[in-house]
Design a protein around this motif. Structure first.
Motif, PDB file in Angstrom:
ATOM      1  N   THR A   1       0.834  -1.203   0.000  1.00  0.00           N
ATOM      2  CA  THR A   1       0.000   0.000   0.000  1.00  0.00           C
ATOM      3  C   THR A   1       0.869   1.253   0.000  1.00  0.00           C
ATOM      4  O   THR A   1       0.592   2.219  -0.708  1.00  0.00           O
TER       5      THR A   1
ATOM      6  N   GLY B   1      -9.474   1.713  -0.962  1.00  0.00           N
ATOM      7  CA  GLY B   1      -9.897   0.310  -0.964  1.00  0.00           C
ATOM      8  C   GLY B   1      -8.765  -0.621  -0.563  1.00  0.00           C
ATOM      9  O   GLY B   1      -8.917  -1.460   0.336  1.00  0.00           O
ATOM     10  N   VAL B   2      -7.612  -0.437  -1.180  1.00  0.00           N
ATOM     11  CA  VAL B   2      -6.468  -1.308  -0.875  1.00  0.00           C
ATOM     12  C   VAL B   2      -6.091  -1.169   0.596  1.00  0.00           C
ATOM     13  O   VAL B   2      -5.897  -2.156   1.322  1.00  0.00           O
ATOM     14  N   SER B   3      -6.018   0.083   1.030  1.00  0.00           N
ATOM     15  CA  SER B   3      -5.586   0.353   2.394  1.00  0.00           C
ATOM     16  C   SER B   3      -6.560  -0.250   3.405  1.00  0.00           C
ATOM     17  O   SER B   3      -6.154  -0.847   4.408  1.00  0.00           O
ATOM     18  N   THR B   4      -7.861  -0.118   3.118  1.00  0.00           N
ATOM     19  CA  THR B   4      -8.845  -0.645   4.054  1.00  0.00           C
ATOM     20  C   THR B   4      -8.783  -2.169   4.102  1.00  0.00           C
ATOM     21  O   THR B   4      -8.909  -2.768   5.169  1.00  0.00           O
ATOM     22  N   TYR B   5      -8.539  -2.795   2.946  1.00  0.00           N
ATOM     23  CA  TYR B   5      -8.401  -4.253   2.930  1.00  0.00           C
ATOM     24  C   TYR B   5      -7.296  -4.682   3.893  1.00  0.00           C
ATOM     25  O   TYR B   5      -7.477  -5.566   4.737  1.00  0.00           O
ATOM     26  N   TRP B   6      -6.144  -4.036   3.798  1.00  0.00           N
ATOM     27  CA  TRP B   6      -5.026  -4.444   4.661  1.00  0.00           C
ATOM     28  C   TRP B   6      -5.265  -4.061   6.101  1.00  0.00           C
ATOM     29  O   TRP B   6      -4.833  -4.753   7.020  1.00  0.00           O
ATOM     30  N   TYR B   7      -5.969  -2.960   6.307  1.00  0.00           N
ATOM     31  CA  TYR B   7      -6.288  -2.592   7.695  1.00  0.00           C
ATOM     32  C   TYR B   7      -7.163  -3.657   8.341  1.00  0.00           C
ATOM     33  O   TYR B   7      -6.956  -4.056   9.485  1.00  0.00           O
ATOM     34  N   LEU B   8      -8.154  -4.129   7.576  1.00  0.00           N
ATOM     35  CA  LEU B   8      -9.025  -5.164   8.138  1.00  0.00           C
ATOM     36  C   LEU B   8      -8.221  -6.429   8.443  1.00  0.00           C
ATOM     37  O   LEU B   8      -8.476  -7.112   9.436  1.00  0.00           O
ATOM     38  N   ARG B   9      -7.224  -6.718   7.610  1.00  0.00           N
ATOM     39  CA  ARG B   9      -6.350  -7.849   7.916  1.00  0.00           C
ATOM     40  C   ARG B   9      -5.592  -7.599   9.230  1.00  0.00           C
ATOM     41  O   ARG B   9      -5.399  -8.511  10.034  1.00  0.00           O
TER      42      ARG B   9
END
Lengths: 346, 574, 244
Positions: free
Chosen positions: A39, A100-108
């Protein structure tokens, strides 16, 4: 002291790097690190493109349209709706992709895995970290408290259950190699999970750094801990048991460590009175008690003051201390405190 | 300006007024009770400059301490903590927030409207006194042994949690009181500005005819009026908490320290825009004037200021991604934060487009404006990394954040302030500063910023936490380079103070309009008359540069004869 | 405050035909009046935000400690709060009336309405004093200082929850409720005191005959301020006294 600043440090250029890291980052030691860095790189390249465009255009105009004899400004249109819409909407779309990308990794980062997660209790206080381990291959029914060392097993997910005592302040746990961070708030439990997929020894280092990143007072910058990653549970258990065993330490070091961990919030070692009397020069001195009697500070008095603090209070100080015990290591602990106090005689 | 016909200047004679606002009445006392916005602006300028030098002094001391990883070069840990607290608090509350609006804005705003004063002159003076009380309280804190809570004053540490700083009880009360008072100074300035722009604007000047600096001040004022009361209340409650242990923020008595963070950032995030919007306003003026071009995308720049102000109110949670707030809240705040990026980007694109086909004159203020473009570019773009919630977890409270907000607050706000001071200096003082030294200092500022803060980005991504008096050896190089940059900046500021003060006594007398700018204040004499304008200025668009023509260095630019005769701008409606 | 002072601005450069109350930087009295009024509205905007912080704190604590808020509200006497509401509403009426009197140049009416507004505000503060002194007396105060003995429990509370002990109440953090209660009503009380000072000042100016139908901005703006103080109380009263 200024001599120490010899610019020798510059000889280390290009900039010194922790083993295994890149120009920007420490090693990618957790299973989210690569995603977080991806990201970062994505944003970095977008930024570079925009920055080059903006500064490139500015520089070009600066040269081409510089004021000089024979050059005159021209009247151009003062707005252009299509152009303006384009440079508003295109960045917006790009930013939504980044979001979108950042939120995906945050949720991880914030969602613990469904498999087995080992819990470690973390207590943050001024100015050290205490990690409490239990179960999972350790002798049953016992707690192993280790100050300043977090021990993990490679590929195992861990959940930190973090708090800080009610009368302490906010701290924050930060492990750069894992790209994780979480505040510890007095009177609350906050959780943080991670899984080490790499060990510091892979890159020839001994441990990863753990910092406090929420300003917490005088020794904020010394509130560090070491993160060890072991290959299997047996090694891990052995390391935890050894680290928790304070008798392995030299008595003076042991006493100092206990002082830093438990006593420092109310006692000093530099002679300044605090909530309790300073330990400096206290050993062997005759102190006047609250009821007027006099007591010499010796092994017996120290032991009593640790186990039953209210029994004899030095005149002028409040009865504010709670009793301390260290399970089956209480005697070893008091031996350490005594040894440490002796070194503070003058 | 078709055809390139050079018309005869209307008047090549320079009028240097013998009686003007600076000497209309004499004596210290007359200044202290003055209701003249220009004099109050000058008093603000002096006061915020004192704050800037004080905050800058602490910055230099901090950077010096950080030359060595763990030795105490000049400060113990305890004093390091006090130094960064004072640096932050003085810079934020006493310099960056009031800096541009209260000094430059106060001077320029009524003049750009062709008005005689601000709507509420007494309130204006009153807010200056409030400001000075805040300044004195901070100086008092310094002499009483400092304060080590960080400028954010987070409880429970600030209100006495933990083991430290029992001795600063009084200092903390003074700090809370000071910020509370400064907040009111800021609110009163804001409402005064809004009232002035609505009610004292001439009938033939619409909102869209105002210079963009005024739009920026308008947006700033909105935030000042609507956000500042919340921090006033928060610090008021903290003060009561600190004195009576009421248990609102202090967990020892049942309070919630995270609630404080919400309240604090509800103000302090919009406050970031209180800081940067006026600098963006100055930027719009400088870019247009020194490229001699009508600013591109006027309405977009104007409304993007309002948009920034509005969105700025709903992004405060991005300071708290790792504080324990729910992930859902975090994601929403992250999304909203991205929206702020758009109006900021629009402004930058418009400034670049304004340069197109201009005649760019690299005068000292313009060098600041170009530096602003670059530094704000970096400051703004690095904000995207921090808005990204996945990266923010890693970067929060590291040097990356330090570098980012210094690029915005100092790189942009300070360059905006310095650019504005140089730009309006001839108008305010009636004197020209040494142009060569001005350019040298501007370039030094630019280089100094980059050397100071670029290494900090890398130190931050590598994990260097902020507010650390000691650090691990691997960060030594970054810190040492950064310190050298700070020294360059310090030298630039010393140089500026030197030549600006020198110009007051020895500087060449300034013509009314040395830059050829078109906003109304340049139709007044330099320095202006006590009532601002000797005769009613010709109302014209703020960027109608075609109404002015260059005469000579001594006389600067003068209004074309036609304009004076018809009383109308030559510019066609854009 | 913010408006009235500007209006007194005397001009160094006033032309002979200018009214003496017209400040030098305004063209007409009407412009001066509307400027003052706009500034006052902006000031009220910030007042609202100022109190909003406290209302938010109230909502957060109420959400987290519903039960404790329920018990705690028994300690507040709705009859005293109700009396204060009536007193304050009356004062708002007289304040509005005073603006009308000023516009119509009814000097006597103006003096009477200003005086009545002041007296109502004073009555409000007297009732507030009774409430505060009782609470401090029984120990219903902020933070960890909270500690009300069983015999001082309000009757309704004892009837409804006979098993509730003072220790339970203390552990629940009832001090936080009273912290919020004293902060909210205290801050409001300070605003009432400021209002009283302003009305005293208006009364003196009215005695001197400073106002006329073209120049009454101060009366109008201070009445606006007084209404907002009133409105805030209208919210405080049910939130603190009525809902349990």
């Amino acid at each position: 002291m200024m001599a120490d600043l010899a610019l020798g440090n510059f000889a280390g250029l290009p900039l010194a790097q922790q083993a295994g890291g890149s120009f920007w980052f420490p090693p990618q030691a957790s299973d989210v690190a690569a995603g977080v860095d991806f990201t970062y790189d994505l944003i970095l390249w977008l930024c570079i493109i925009f920055f080059v465009l903006i500064c490139g255009a500015t520089l070009y105009f600066m040269v081409k349209y510089r004021k000089r004899p024979g050059h005159k400004e021209e009247v151009t249109s003062t707005h252009n709706t299509k152009l303006e819409l384009a440079w508003s909407i295109i960045p917006l779309i790009l930013l939504m992709v980044v979001f979108g990308v950042s939120t995906y990794w945050y949720l991880r980062i914030v969602t613990p895995p469904s498999g087995e997660v080992v819990e470690v209790e973390v207590t943050a206080k001024q100015w050290n970290w205490t990690f409490t381990y239990r179960g999972d291959g350790l002798p049953a029914g016992k707690n192993y408290m280790v100050v300043g060392e977090l021990h993990l097993v490679r590929d195992q997910a861990y959940q930190m259950v973090m708090t800080t005592p009610q009368n302490d302040v906010i701290h924050s746990m930060f492990i750069p190699a894992f790209r994780v961070k979480q505040d510890c708030v007095p009177g609350r439990y906050n959780k943080l999970w991670f899984r080490a997929i790499k060990a510091p020894q892979d890159d020839g280092a001994e441990y990863y750094d753990l910092y406090c990143t929420e300003y917490c007072g005088n020794d904020h910058s010394l509130m560090l801990a070491k993160v060890f990653v072991h290959e299997n549970k047996a090694e891990w258990a052995a390391a935890v048991i050894e680290a928790a065993d304070i008798s392995r330490l030299d008595p003076v070091d042991r006493g100092k460590s206990i002082f830093d961990q438990n006593c420092k919030s109310c006692h000093t070692v530099n002679g300044d009175p605090s909530t309790g009397p300073s330990w400096k020069g206290m050993w062997g001195r005759e102190e006047v008690m609250e009821d007027g009697t006099k007591v010499t500070v010796d092994e017996n008095y120290v032991r009593e003051s640790v186990l039953q603090p209210a029994a004899k209070i030095v005149k002028g100080y409040p009865n504010a201390m709670t009793p301390f015990t260290w399970g089956d290591q209480t005697d070893v602990a008091i031996e350490g405190i005594v040894a440490y106090m002796k070194t503070l005689k003058d | 300006m078709a055809g390139g016909i050079v018309e005869k200047p209307a008047s090549a004679e320079v009028v240097h007024p013998t009686v003007h606002y600076l000497n209309a009445t004499k004596g210290f006392k007359n200044w202290l009770v003055t209701l003249d916005h220009k004099r109050i602006a000058i008093m603000y300028l002096c006061a915020v400059s004192v704050a800037l030098l004080l905050g800058g002094f602490w910055a230099i001391v901090l950077r010096t301490e950080l030359l060595h990883p763990h030795d105490d070069v000049v400060l113990s840990n305890a004093w390091y903590n006090r130094a960064f607290t004072l640096h932050g608090a003085v810079m934020v509350f006493l310099f960056i927030i009031p800096g541009i609006p209260a000094s430059l804005g106060n001077f320029v705003l009524p003049m750009q409207l062709g008005a005689k004063d601000l709507a509420l002159p007494r309130i204006n003076l009153f807010s200056w006194y409030l400001y000075v009380m805040g300044l004195i309280l901070f100086l008092g804190i310094l002499f009483l042994g400092g304060l080590d809570t960080g400028w954010t004053l987070y409880p429970p540490y600030s209100v006495g949690g933990g083991s430290e700083h029992k001795a600063v009880w009084l200092n903390l009360i003074m700090a809370y009181t000071a910020v509370f008072i400064l907040g009111f100074s800021s609110i009163l300035t804001g409402l005064n500005f809004i009232a002035t722009m609505h009610k004292l604007r001439p009938k033939d000047m619409g909102m869209y005819d105002m210079p963009l600096f005024l739009w920026a001040l308008y947006a700033t004022s909105l935030i000042q009026v609507l956000a500042t009361p919340v921090v006033g209340l928060t610090l008021g409650l903290s003060l009561i908490e600190h004195m009576f242990n009421i248990g609102i923020f202090d967990p020892r008595y049942g309070g919630d320290p995270v609630l404080y963070q919400h309240f604090f950032w509800f103000y302090s995030h919009p406050a970031v825009y209180i800081m940067v919007l006026p600098a963006m306003g100055v930027q719009s003026e400088l870019i247009a004037t020194f490229s001699r071009k009508h600013v591109f995308g006027y309405k977009a720049i104007a409304w993007s200021s309002i948009a920034i102000a509005a969105i700025g109110f709903i992004v405060w949670g991005h300071h708290m991604f790792v504080s324990g707030q729910s992930p859902a809240a975090g994601i929403i705040f992250s999304l909203l934060t991205y929206f702020v990026a758009i109006p900021s980007a629009i402004k930058v694109f418009n400034w670049v487009a304004t340069l197109y086909k201009g005649a760019i004159d690299f005068k000292a203020p313009m060098i600041y404006a170009l530096a602003f473009m670059y530094l704000f570019g970096i400051g703004g773009l690095t904000g995207l990394f921090l808005a990204s919630i996945a990266n923010n977890v890693h970067l929060h409270d590291t040097y990356f954040v330090i570098a980012h907000f210094h690029m915005v607050m100092v790189g942009s706000v300070l360059t905006g302030f310095l650019g504005g001071v140089h730009y309006w200096w001839p108008k305010m003082t009636g004197r020209m500063y040494n142009e060569t030294l001005g350019r040298v200092a501007a370039v030094m500022v630019f280089i100094g910023f980059n050397v100071t803060f670029m290494p900090q980005f890398v130190a931050g991504t590598r994990g260097m936490p902020r507010r650390y008096a000691n650090y691990l050896d691997e960060f030594t190089t970054y810190h040492q380079v950064s310190t050298i940059g700070a020294y360059i900046l310090g030298a630039a500021v010393v140089l500026q103070v030197g030549y600006l003060l020198h110009s007051l006594f020895k500087g060449r007398k300034a013509p009314p309009n040395p830059w050829g700018a078109a906003s109304l204040e340049w139709q007044a004499t330099s320095p202006p008359d006590f009532h601002n304008f000797l005769e009613k200025p010709v109302t014209m668009g703020a960027y109608d540069f075609e109404n002015w023509e260059y005469v000579s260095e001594e006389a600067g630019y003068v209004l074309k004869r036609e304009v004076i005769e018809t009383g109308k701008s030559l510019a066609k409606a854009h | 405050m913010s408006t009235s002072v500007a209006e007194q601005e005397t001009s160094q450069a006033a032309l002979p035909e200018r009214p003496k109350q017209l400040a030098m930087h305004f063209d007409t009295l009407h412009q001066q009046f509307t400027t003052g009024k706009l500034a006052m509205w902006l000031f009220l905007g910030q007042e609202l935000l100022f109190f909003t912080g406290l209302f938010t704190a109230y909502a957060v604590y109420r959400g987290n400690h519903q039960e404790m808020f329920h018990y705690a509200h028994y300690f507040l006497d709705w009859r005293l709060g109700g009396a204060n509401t009536i007193v304050l509403l009356t004062s708002s009426l007289t304040a509005a009336w005073s603006v009308r009197c000023a516009q119509l140049e009814q000097r006597k009416g103006l003096l009477i309405t200003l005086a009545l507004t002041f007296l109502c505000a004073a009555a409000f503060m007297c009732i507030k004093y009774v409430e505060y002194s009782h609470k401090i007396h029984i120990g219903a105060v902020w933070g960890s200082n909270f500690g009300v003995p069983l015999n001082e429990f309000p009757e309704h509370l004892r009837e409804k929850y006979p098993d509730l002990t003072p220790e339970q109440l203390q552990q629940m953090g009832t001090g936080s409720f009273f912290a919020i209660y004293f902060c909210m009503t205290g801050l409001h009380g300070i605003h009432v005191l400021v209002g009283m000072a302003l009305y005293a000042w208006l009364f003196i100016r009215a005695l001197r005959g400073s106002f006329n139908r073209k120049y009454y901005g101060a009366v109008d703006n201070i009445a606006l301020y007084w209404h907002i103080v009133d409105i805030i109380w209208i919210f405080l009263f049910p939130l603190l006294y009525l809902i349990g």
